[in-house]
Design a protein around this motif. Structure first.
Motif, PDB file in Angstrom:
ATOM      1  N   ARG A 161       0.834  -1.188   0.000  1.00 39.81           N
ATOM      2  CA  ARG A 161       0.000   0.000   0.000  1.00 39.81           C
ATOM      3  C   ARG A 161       0.873   1.243   0.000  1.00 39.81           C
ATOM      4  NH1 ARG A 161      -3.568  -1.789   4.775  1.00 39.81           N
ATOM      5  NH2 ARG A 161      -3.761  -3.940   4.133  1.00 39.81           N
ATOM      6  N   GLY A 162       0.560   2.150  -0.883  1.00 39.10           N
ATOM      7  CA  GLY A 162       1.290   3.414  -0.951  1.00 39.10           C
ATOM      8  C   GLY A 162       0.771   4.377   0.098  1.00 39.10           C
ATOM      9  N   GLY A 163       0.763   5.648  -0.209  1.00 36.00           N
ATOM     10  CA  GLY A 163       0.287   6.654   0.727  1.00 36.00           C
ATOM     11  C   GLY A 163      -1.196   6.503   1.030  1.00 36.00           C
ATOM     12  N   THR A 164      -1.954   5.962   0.066  1.00 34.60           N
ATOM     13  CA  THR A 164      -3.385   5.756   0.268  1.00 34.60           C
ATOM     14  C   THR A 164      -3.758   4.376  -0.257  1.00 34.60           C
ATOM     15  OG1 THR A 164      -4.041   6.570  -1.912  1.00 34.60           O
ATOM     16  CG2 THR A 164      -3.781   8.217  -0.166  1.00 34.60           C
ATOM     17  N   LEU A 165      -4.932   3.918   0.102  1.00 36.54           N
ATOM     18  CA  LEU A 165      -5.407   2.623  -0.401  1.00 36.54           C
ATOM     19  C   LEU A 165      -5.653   2.664  -1.895  1.00 36.54           C
ATOM     20  CD1 LEU A 165      -7.846   1.469   2.421  1.00 36.54           C
ATOM     21  CD2 LEU A 165      -5.576   0.589   1.911  1.00 36.54           C
ATOM     22  N   ASP A 166      -5.801   3.870  -2.454  1.00 43.25           N
ATOM     23  CA  ASP A 166      -6.032   4.011  -3.888  1.00 43.25           C
ATOM     24  C   ASP A 166      -4.734   3.985  -4.692  1.00 43.25           C
ATOM     25  OD1 ASP A 166      -8.746   4.255  -3.444  1.00 43.25           O
ATOM     26  OD2 ASP A 166      -8.621   6.424  -3.214  1.00 43.25           O
ATOM     27  N   ASP A 167      -3.589   3.888  -4.009  1.00 43.74           N
ATOM     28  CA  ASP A 167      -2.295   3.973  -4.684  1.00 43.74           C
ATOM     29  C   ASP A 167      -1.400   2.773  -4.328  1.00 43.74           C
ATOM     30  OD1 ASP A 167      -0.229   5.019  -6.199  1.00 43.74           O
ATOM     31  OD2 ASP A 167       0.543   6.233  -4.551  1.00 43.74           O
ATOM     32  N   PRO A 168      -1.835   1.528  -4.624  1.00 43.91           N
ATOM     33  CA  PRO A 168      -0.997   0.374  -4.283  1.00 43.91           C
ATOM     34  C   PRO A 168       0.169   0.228  -5.266  1.00 43.91           C
ATOM     35  CG  PRO A 168      -2.945  -0.362  -5.430  1.00 43.91           C
ATOM     36  CD  PRO A 168      -3.090   1.133  -5.235  1.00 43.91           C
ATOM     37  N   LEU A 169       1.258  -0.338  -4.791  1.00 42.28           N
ATOM     38  CA  LEU A 169       2.436  -0.598  -5.606  1.00 42.28           C
ATOM     39  C   LEU A 169       2.632  -2.108  -5.697  1.00 42.28           C
ATOM     40  CD1 LEU A 169       4.751   1.994  -3.833  1.00 42.28           C
ATOM     41  CD2 LEU A 169       3.567   2.306  -6.003  1.00 42.28           C
ATOM     42  N   GLU A 170       2.707  -2.629  -6.915  1.00 39.78           N
ATOM     43  CA  GLU A 170       2.886  -4.078  -7.062  1.00 39.78           C
ATOM     44  C   GLU A 170       4.287  -4.464  -6.607  1.00 39.78           C
ATOM     45  OE1 GLU A 170       3.110  -7.170 -10.659  1.00 39.78           O
ATOM     46  OE2 GLU A 170       1.203  -6.086 -10.503  1.00 39.78           O
ATOM     47  N   ALA A 171       4.352  -5.408  -5.672  1.00 39.80           N
ATOM     48  CA  ALA A 171       5.623  -5.829  -5.104  1.00 39.80           C
ATOM     49  C   ALA A 171       6.059  -7.203  -5.602  1.00 39.80           C
ATOM     50  CB  ALA A 171       5.525  -5.844  -3.576  1.00 39.80           C
ATOM     51  N   PHE A 172       5.104  -8.064  -5.925  1.00 34.69           N
ATOM     52  CA  PHE A 172       5.431  -9.437  -6.318  1.00 34.69           C
ATOM     53  C   PHE A 172       4.281  -9.992  -7.145  1.00 34.69           C
ATOM     54  CE2 PHE A 172       5.230 -14.038  -5.416  1.00 34.69           C
ATOM     55  CZ  PHE A 172       6.506 -14.422  -5.817  1.00 34.69           C
ATOM     56  N   ARG A 173       4.626 -10.767  -8.164  1.00 35.05           N
ATOM     57  CA  ARG A 173       3.603 -11.412  -8.998  1.00 35.05           C
ATOM     58  C   ARG A 173       4.141 -12.765  -9.463  1.00 35.05           C
ATOM     59  NH1 ARG A 173      -0.502  -9.848 -13.012  1.00 35.05           N
ATOM     60  NH2 ARG A 173      -0.323  -7.764 -12.140  1.00 35.05           N
ATOM     61  N   ASP A 174       3.313 -13.789  -9.347  1.00 37.09           N
ATOM     62  CA  ASP A 174       3.635 -15.102  -9.911  1.00 37.09           C
ATOM     63  C   ASP A 174       2.315 -15.717 -10.352  1.00 37.09           C
ATOM     64  OD1 ASP A 174       4.414 -17.704 -10.573  1.00 37.09           O
ATOM     65  OD2 ASP A 174       5.874 -17.803  -8.954  1.00 37.09           O
ATOM     66  N   MET A 175       2.143 -15.865 -11.647  1.00 36.93           N
ATOM     67  CA  MET A 175       0.885 -16.359 -12.190  1.00 36.93           C
ATOM     68  C   MET A 175       0.854 -17.869 -12.358  1.00 36.93           C
ATOM     69  SD  MET A 175      -0.636 -13.566 -12.126  1.00 36.93           S
ATOM     70  CE  MET A 175      -2.193 -13.974 -12.873  1.00 36.93           C
ATOM     71  N   LYS A 176       1.964 -18.546 -12.072  1.00 29.62           N
ATOM     72  CA  LYS A 176       2.014 -20.015 -12.130  1.00 29.62           C
ATOM     73  C   LYS A 176       2.871 -20.519 -10.986  1.00 29.62           C
ATOM     74  CE  LYS A 176       1.215 -20.906 -16.993  1.00 29.62           C
ATOM     75  NZ  LYS A 176       1.691 -21.603 -18.175  1.00 29.62           N
ATOM     76  N   LEU A 177       2.358 -20.381  -9.770  1.00 27.34           N
ATOM     77  CA  LEU A 177       3.092 -20.846  -8.605  1.00 27.34           C
ATOM     78  C   LEU A 177       3.355 -22.344  -8.710  1.00 27.34           C
ATOM     79  CD1 LEU A 177       1.168 -18.892  -5.855  1.00 27.34           C
ATOM     80  CD2 LEU A 177       3.562 -18.577  -6.461  1.00 27.34           C
ATOM     81  N   ALA A 178       4.431 -22.795  -8.108  1.00 30.25           N
ATOM     82  CA  ALA A 178       4.820 -24.214  -8.117  1.00 30.25           C
ATOM     83  C   ALA A 178       4.938 -24.739  -9.548  1.00 30.25           C
ATOM     84  CB  ALA A 178       3.849 -25.061  -7.294  1.00 30.25           C
TER      85      ALA A 178
END
Length: 84
Positions: free
Chosen positions: A35-52
């Protein structure tokens, strides 16, 4: 597709169970946002679309559970993998 959101400290976990294409079952996927300064401003930190490596879990609940556990593990134990 089954989906859930969970807050975990300053992060929000978005987990999904996607229908597998090559075999029966569900693939676990996750996006972690800081979460950035507000809930309307999230920053993507991690993504994995095919775990395992795209393992096909037998049920959507199992895939979702694995995705949430993996996200928490990355946040707690592998902060170097987080983009922010």
């Amino acid at each position: 597709m089954n989906f859930c959101e969970k807050d975990y400290g300053p992060y929000r976990i978005y987990a999904a169970a996607l229908e597998a294409h090559e075999r029966a079952g569900y693939v676990a996927a996750v996006v972690v946002s800081r979460r950035g300064g507000t809930l309307d401003d999230p920053l993507e930190a991690f993504r994995d679309m095919k775990l395992a490596n795209g393992y096909a879990w037998p049920s959507p609940d199992t895939a979702l559970g694995f995705a949430v556990i993996k996200a928490r593990s990355v946040i707690r134990g592998e902060p170097h993998r987080l983009a922010c």
